[in-house]
Scaffold this motif. Structure first.
Motif, PDB file in Angstrom:
ATOM      1  N   GLY A 267       0.742  -1.248   0.000  1.00 42.54           N
ATOM      2  CA  GLY A 267       0.000   0.000   0.000  1.00 42.54           C
ATOM      3  C   GLY A 267       0.773   1.300   0.000  1.00 42.54           C
ATOM      4  N   VAL A 268       2.085   1.264  -0.168  1.00 43.61           N
ATOM      5  CA  VAL A 268       2.866   2.498  -0.071  1.00 43.61           C
ATOM      6  C   VAL A 268       2.456   3.525  -1.129  1.00 43.61           C
ATOM      7  N   LEU A 269       2.391   3.121  -2.389  1.00 42.03           N
ATOM      8  CA  LEU A 269       2.010   4.069  -3.442  1.00 42.03           C
ATOM      9  C   LEU A 269       0.559   4.497  -3.291  1.00 42.03           C
ATOM     10  N   SER A 270      -0.322   3.573  -2.946  1.00 43.62           N
ATOM     11  CA  SER A 270      -1.731   3.921  -2.742  1.00 43.62           C
ATOM     12  C   SER A 270      -1.870   5.035  -1.712  1.00 43.62           C
ATOM     13  N   ILE A 271      -1.111   4.933  -0.634  1.00 45.83           N
ATOM     14  CA  ILE A 271      -1.167   5.945   0.423  1.00 45.83           C
ATOM     15  C   ILE A 271      -0.637   7.280  -0.078  1.00 45.83           C
ATOM     16  N   ARG A 272       0.464   7.252  -0.827  1.00 50.70           N
ATOM     17  CA  ARG A 272       1.006   8.498  -1.380  1.00 50.70           C
ATOM     18  C   ARG A 272      -0.050   9.207  -2.241  1.00 50.70           C
TER      19      ARG A 272
END
Length: 263
Positions: A77-82
Motif C-alpha cells: 500500500g505504499v504508493l496507494s497511500i502516497r
C-alpha cells in the motif's frame, strides 16, 4: 524497488512489491513479503531506489486531486497511500490477501481512506471506464499474459484517462543479477519477464492506447555503495536513454470518443 522489485527472503533484495498472479512463488514466500519490504526500505539501496522510482511515477501520473485512481498490484500500500495523501480517491488491488491486510494496516496508521480489493490483474472486478488513472508498477513482469492485463487496465480506464506502467528493464545490471538468481533456483525470477521501452510501447499500442511518455530510472548497479555514489547522476542518464535502466515507466492515454486525448 518502489514496491520492491528484487528477489525473495534470504537475498539482499526484495521481490516484486506485490503478489499479482505470482503463482511461481510458494505461499510461504508470499507470506514473508511484508517483512521483506520493510527490510528493503530500511536499507540505503532500498531507500534511494524507492525514492527515485516514486518521483518518476508520481511525475507521470501528474495532478491527482479528486482523481479516481486504481493501483493494480498495490502490495502493502505504499504508493496507494502516497496518492491518497495527494487528494486522490484510491482503490488498491492485489491478488494476495496477506498483502491486502498489510496495505489496510498501513493505510489505517497513515489515516488514509483507501479501498483495498483482492483481485486478479487479468480480470479486474470493475466496470468499464471506472477510473481516471490506472497505475501498475512491476506487475506485467509477473503475470502470465501481460498484454491481456493491459487491455483489462485500459477497459476500466475512462476515455481520456491515463495508464502508467512501471516495469523491470531488460538491459541492466539488475536484470542480469535477477536472471542469475533464476538460474540458481529463485522461482520468482525464473518466471519473471523483463521488458525494454519498446516492448512496453508495443503493449500499450496493442491495447489501443496513445503513448505520452517513456522514461528510465535506476542506472546504477544493485549495491548500496553504487546507489549512494551514482544516484545523483540518474536523472542525467534518464534524459539521454532508457538503455541500462533497471526501471522503465510509460505513460499512455485512452483516446476519447472524438479520437482526441486528454493530457
Amino acid at each position: 524497488m518502489l514496491r520492491s522489485t528484487q528477489s525473495l527472503p534470504g537475498s539482499a533484495e526484495p521481490p516484486a512489491r506485490k503478489a499479482v498472479e505470482m503463482d511461481a512463488a510458494p505461499a510461504t514466500e508470499l507470506a514473508a513479503l511484508p517483512a521483506v519490504y520493510r527490510a528493503w526500505r530500511a536499507s540505503d539501496l532500498g531507500r534511494i531506489t524507492d525514492q527515485i522510482e516514486e518521483e518518476l511515477i508520481l511525475a507521470l501520473i501528474g495532478s491527482t486531486g479528486n482523481a479516481r485512481i486504481l493501483d493494480v498490484g498495490c502490495g502493502d500500500g505504499v504508493l496507494s497511500i502516497r496518492l491518497a495523501q495527494r487528494g486522490a480517491h484510491v482503490t488498491g488491488l492485489d491478488a494476495d490477501q496477506g498483502m491486502i491486510d498489510a496495505a489496510r494496516d498501513r493505510a489505517s496508521k497513515a489515516h488514509a481512506a483507501i479501498t483495498f480489493v483482492q483481485g486478479n490483474a487479468g480480470s479486474l472486478p470493475f466496470a468499464d471506464g471506472t477510473f481516471d488513472v490506472v497505475v501498475a508498477v512491476t506487475v506485467l513482469c509477473f503475470v502470465p499474459d501481460g498484454q491481456s492485463a493491459v487491455r483489462e487496465m485500459a477497459r476500466v480506464l475512462r476515455p481520456g484517462g491515463r495508464l502508467i506502467l512501471g516495469e523491470l528493464g531488460r538491459y541492466s545490471t539488475w536484470a542480469a543479477k535477477r536472471r542469475i538468481s533464476g538460474w540458481l533456483g529463485s522461482r520468482v525470477w525464473r518466471a519473471a519477464t523483463f521488458r525494454s521501452a519498446g516492448d512496453l510501447e508495443q503493449i500499450a499500442i496493442n491495447a489501443k492506447l496513445k503513448i505520452a511518455a517513456v522514461r528510465g530510472a535506476i542506472y546504477y548497479p544493485p549495491y548500496s555503495l553504487c546507489a549512494r555514489w551514482l544516484a545523483p547522476f540518474d536523472r542525467h542518464l534518464a534524459a539521454m536513454t532508457t538503455l541500462g535502466a533497471a526501471f522503465i515507466a510509460l505513460a499512455s492515454t485512452k483516446p476519447s470518443a472524438d479520437g482526441q486525448r486528454d493530457e
